[in-house]
Design a protein around this motif. Structure first.
Motif, PDB file in Angstrom:
ATOM      1  N   MET A 199       0.919  -1.121   0.077  1.00  0.00           N
ATOM      2  CA  MET A 199      -0.037  -0.013  -0.186  1.00  0.00           C
ATOM      3  C   MET A 199       0.837   1.235   0.091  1.00  0.00           C
ATOM      4  O   MET A 199       0.351   2.224  -0.435  1.00  0.00           O
ATOM      5  N   ILE A 200       1.994   1.188   0.526  1.00  0.00           N
ATOM      6  CA  ILE A 200       2.905   2.420   0.562  1.00  0.00           C
ATOM      7  C   ILE A 200       4.399   2.169   0.308  1.00  0.00           C
ATOM      8  O   ILE A 200       4.861   1.007   0.484  1.00  0.00           O
ATOM      9  N   ARG A 201       4.804   2.780  -0.656  1.00  0.00           N
ATOM     10  CA  ARG A 201       6.252   2.793  -1.137  1.00  0.00           C
ATOM     11  C   ARG A 201       6.966   4.241  -0.579  1.00  0.00           C
ATOM     12  O   ARG A 201       6.514   5.049  -0.917  1.00  0.00           O
ATOM     13  N   MET A 202       8.152   3.886  -0.159  1.00  0.00           N
ATOM     14  CA  MET A 202       8.679   5.011   0.455  1.00  0.00           C
ATOM     15  C   MET A 202      10.300   5.013  -0.013  1.00  0.00           C
ATOM     16  O   MET A 202      11.159   4.087   0.271  1.00  0.00           O
ATOM     17  N   ASN A 203      10.921   6.063  -0.670  1.00  0.00           N
ATOM     18  CA  ASN A 203      12.287   5.953  -1.225  1.00  0.00           C
ATOM     19  C   ASN A 203      12.734   7.481  -0.718  1.00  0.00           C
ATOM     20  O   ASN A 203      12.410   8.183  -0.737  1.00  0.00           O
ATOM     21  N   ASN A 204      14.029   6.947   0.025  1.00  0.00           N
ATOM     22  CA  ASN A 204      15.074   8.106   0.468  1.00  0.00           C
ATOM     23  C   ASN A 204      16.351   8.250   0.207  1.00  0.00           C
ATOM     24  O   ASN A 204      16.852   7.166  -0.341  1.00  0.00           O
ATOM     25  N   ALA A 205      16.852   9.429  -0.184  1.00  0.00           N
ATOM     26  CA  ALA A 205      18.223   9.469  -0.514  1.00  0.00           C
ATOM     27  C   ALA A 205      18.764  10.706   0.440  1.00  0.00           C
ATOM     28  O   ALA A 205      18.093  11.834   0.316  1.00  0.00           O
ATOM     29  N   LEU A 206      19.980  10.599   0.838  1.00  0.00           N
ATOM     30  CA  LEU A 206      21.041  11.436   1.531  1.00  0.00           C
ATOM     31  C   LEU A 206      22.179  11.574   0.863  1.00  0.00           C
ATOM     32  O   LEU A 206      22.688  10.544   0.695  1.00  0.00           O
ATOM     33  N   TYR A 207      22.739  12.857   0.418  1.00  0.00           N
ATOM     34  CA  TYR A 207      23.784  12.900  -0.375  1.00  0.00           C
ATOM     35  C   TYR A 207      24.432  14.013   0.018  1.00  0.00           C
ATOM     36  O   TYR A 207      24.219  15.303   0.772  1.00  0.00           O
TER      37      TYR A 207
END
Length: 816
Positions: free
Chosen positions: A608-616
């Motif tokens: 039901m939920i998709r979460m993508n993160n990036a720290l750069y």
């Protein structure tokens, strides 16, 4: 009984918040045991059935991307990539790259009026001058994996697409040169075997908008199919014409008298006499600025030579007869509307491009595949543009404001490329890819800048012609990437690319006005040969020269599948943009970037939920800054400086949620800190103080300034709800964008050089009938906000380019 109040903890720094969000996404995924269903993107005519299936499910459909040059699940691809489906492009009425930016975290685009192109910034890094044959972009554009080297390609209508992939961070290893901070790959819809299908769509709107598009898939045999797609979009310009100045004759004579007297004293053999202002020189009718009139056609062919050998080839024709975007006064004169200007150069655009794209895929055996990707394109263009924008009305025929036009007499680009890729297939302990690349460009341009005192009747202030009859770029590269799948969870990737670039300027010149009073005082036009004796011009710069450079870029990455629905990755990668030649044949240095990044991708609550993160964190060296400048001898040129560098860091998050079967929400959020290194910059587009450095007339020390088009915070929220009706569905949509204030140039020159924080609201309402037809109503920029994308003050009066005002329209279509 009382409940104690919860303790409120003070929030930490943006980076601390980013780390907490990153870990939250991972922790939420630990409890999941099932993944999402995987379905590839389909052509538009097949999306009706997919929408119906999605409407009855609480699972977000899986998306496949080609970010690693092989088809992989978005949630299993350890790259910061945003995949925008064909349906999402339709829902957001995407036509150009500038319409894409709100759908992608850390992405922005700036319109450039005189050349009519769009320049892009990603993660705080971009180049507003990447609109000529001299300057390259930091964000590379690809169509079906084929590089589009010139910025005009970014303005081409986006039509009949399977989707768009936006890769953030340096992509130099697999995608090549000029993808310093990212790459955009557009995938066109391909023919399918054995299917007779298609769609047609037409629409109308305010500003006399008329649009139409469609595609048809035609089976030619059991091994061949053709797809024909077309699009046309047009609307009137947004910028109204202001009435010519109405100045009493005596007042005109008084203003002109000192100038006439001084001229006649200095030029007794060529005296001038007073003329009333010719109001007929001010444009009052015809096409307005910021008009659209664009058409494109694509013919695609799929031929299955054998079950293991497929050939996709496409021809595309694009035509633009609209008008450039106008620089408007930020503070309009009393009685004048924001969307109006005093115009004395009629707008015109004539741009034509032809492209051929080819891809041959050969499955050599179950373990190995070969691909040959080739492309060719040709572009021809011309335009006329009112650069002064009427900010200072004339006080007589030869006094008052400067009348300036920026005219592209001709612009010709030809390029072709070849790429061969050999890669492993199937599930292996070691996945690998090897590639060879060759690209070639041949560019030519004549760009004229006539500047007159007062009006076109007046005396010459300065004018010049910049002619580059032949400038070539040749790029060669060898690259490879391998992934060691240590086990089912741990994956280690290494890649490298070696690029060799050569540039040549053959016969390029910049010619300027020499102030010969015996030559007629008329604006420079295409019939004038600046090289002819007695023309009134001399060559200020000879630009012939050559440049060669090379660079190895690399990637190291580790990814770990924590659960079947979550993964964590960390990478170090480098990007590269070639050095080159500027006016005078002088070289400038290359630009390099090292990017350190950690990210997570998670799917939870049973899909039901998709979460993508990036720290750069990005560290630049040699950042290229290009700008038109005035030299101490009065000549003008386009110069490129290498800044010491820039330091950029930030955080990005993307969340998609199927709240119920009928409710879908998408959210993106970014934090960006972009600080420029040491640089002394000059530009004729801004009023700058005298420069203490030899060789530059006016400049400013911009060391430590914030990079332009890099708001510290930005968010995008999209929500839709599907109402089931007896004979179809009704889907209202809301898209809200907010971002904090951002600078519009590296000079950071105060509020006029800044876009203050703003919110922008787009609305939509779509009815899908069970019988394959639909109607889609939309309102863009519903609150009619004035949103600046660029600014300048060459005559000490601030102007800006703006996003379009509120527009309303509808599209109706039928699929078959």
């Amino acid at each position: 009984m009382t409940t104690p109040s919860p303790r409120i903890r003070k929030l930490g720094s943006p980076i601390q918040l980013a780390v907490l969000t990153l870990l939250a996404g991972l922790n939420s995924a630990y409890a999941q045991t099932t993944g999402v269903n995987a379905t590839p993107e389909a052509p538009k005519e097949q999306q009706q059935a997919q929408k119906a299936a999605e409407a009855s499910s609480t699972v977000i459909p899986e998306v496949y991307v080609t970010a690693t040059k092989r088809s992989t699940s978005l949630q299993r691809t350890p790259v910061a990539v945003t995949a925008i489906s064909a349906a999402a492009l339709d829902d957001n009425h995407v036509q150009t790259i500038q319409d894409v930016v709100n759908l992608v975290p850390g992405f922005s685009a700036t319109s450039q009026g005189d050349h009519g192109v769009i320049t892009m910034t990603m993660r705080g890094i971009g180049n507003d001058s990447a609109k000529t044959e001299y300057a390259d972009p930091e964000v590379a554009i690809f169509v079906d994996g084929i590089y589009s080297p010139r910025p005009e390609g970014a303005t081409t209508l986006l039509f009949d697409l399977e989707g768009i992939e936006v890769l953030r961070g340096p992509q130099g290893t697999l995608w090549g040169r000029n993808s310093t901070v990212g790459a955009v790959n557009m995938q066109t819809a391909k023919p399918t075997l054995g299917s007779s299908s298609g769609y047609v769509e037409a629409g109308m709107g305010d500003y006399s908008r008329i649009g139409g598009r469609g595609a048809v898939n035609i089976p030619l045999s059991d091994k061949a199919a053709m797809r024909i797609a077309f699009v046309h979009e047009q609307h009137d310009g947004y910028v109204d014409y202001q009435a010519p100045p109405n100045i009493p004759l005596a007042q005109q004579q008084a203003a002109a008298a000192p100038v006439i007297a001084a001229w006649n004293a200095a030029n007794p053999n060529n005296p001038i006499a007073f003329q009333p202002i010719n109001t007929g020189l001010f444009v009052q009718g015809g096409k307005k600025y910021n008009a659209q009139d664009q058409t494109a056609l694509r013919l695609s062919l799929l031929y299955e030579i054998t079950p293991a050998l497929h050939w996709n080839v496409a021809y595309e024709r694009y035509q633009d007869r609209g008008t450039p975007g106008m620089n408007l006064m930020q503070n309009p004169r009393p009685g004048q509307d924001r969307w109006s200007a005093l115009i004395d150069t009629a707008p015109s655009v004539k741009r034509d491009s032809n492209s051929v794209r080819s891809r041959v895929d050969w499955a050599i055996n179950p373990d190995m595949a070969l691909a040959y990707i080739a492309g060719w394109s040709s572009f021809n263009g011309s335009s006329t543009y009112d650069q002064d924008g009427g900010v200072l009305p004339p006080t007589s025929f030869t006094t008052g404001g400067k009348q300036q036009a920026n005219n592209t007499v001709f612009s010709k680009y030809k390029n072709y490329s070849h790429e061969v890729e050999l890669q492993s297939t199937g599930k292996k302990t070691v996945d690998w890819l090897l590639g060879l690349y060759y690209g070639h460009e041949n560019n030519a341009i004549r760009f004229d800048i006539p500047i007159m005192n007062g009006t076109q009747q007046g005396t010459v202030n300065w004018q010049g012609s910049f002619i580059q009859p032949k400038q070539t770029v040749e790029s060669k590269a060898v690259f490879g990437q391998t992934t060691w799948n240590v086990d089912d969870k741990l994956h280690l990737t290494a890649g490298a690319r070696y690029t060799d670039d050569k540039r040549k300027n053959i016969g390029g010149t910049g010619s300027g006005w020499i102030g010969d009073a015996s030559v007629p005082q008329i604006p420079l036009n295409p019939s004038v040969n600046p090289f002819a004796p007695g023309s009134g011009y001399k060559v200020d710069s000879y630009n012939s020269g050559s440049f060669s450079g090379s660079k190895a870029t690399w990637l190291a990455r580790a990814s770990y599948d924590i659960t079947p629905t979550s993964m964590l990755y960390a990478s170090v990668s480098t990007g590269y943009k070639s050095g080159g030649l500027q006016d005078g044949g002088k070289p400038y240095g290359q630009e390099t970037l090292t990017n350190y990044e950690v990210g997570s991708k998670s799917t939870f609550l049973n899909g039901m939920i998709r979460m993508n993160n990036a720290l750069y964190y990005e560290k630049f060296k040699g950042f290229q800054f290009s700008a038109p400048v005035t030299n101490p001898d009065g000549s003008r040129s386009l110069s490129t400086y290498n800044a010491e560098g820039a330091k950029v860091y930030g955080f990005e998050t993307e969340i998609a949620a199927k709240l119920t079967k009928a409710d879908r929400l998408q959210f993106t959020g970014t934090y960006t800190h972009a600080e420029l290194g040491q640089l002394i910059g000059g530009s004729n587009d801004y009023t700058l103080p005298p420069c203490p450095i030899v060789g530059i007339t006016n400049c400013l020390d911009v060391t430590g300034n914030t990079m332009p088009h890099s708001p510290k915070w930005s968010t995008q929220l999209m929500y839709q709800h599907v109402f089931q009706l007896p004979a179809g569905t009704l889907t209202p949509r809301l898209s809200a964008h907010w971002e904090s204030s951002s600078w519009l140039s590296v000079f950071n020159l105060g509020e006029p050089d800044r876009q203050k924080s703003y919110s922008k609201l787009d609305l939509g309402l779509r009815y899908d009938a069970d019988k394959k037809w639909y109607v889609d109503l939309f309102v863009r920029n519903a609150t009619d906000k004035d949103i600046k994308t660029s600014a300048q003050n060459p005559q000490e009066i601030w102007q800006a380019q703006y996003l379009p005002p509120r527009t309303i329209g509808f599209n109706a279509g039928y699929t078959f």
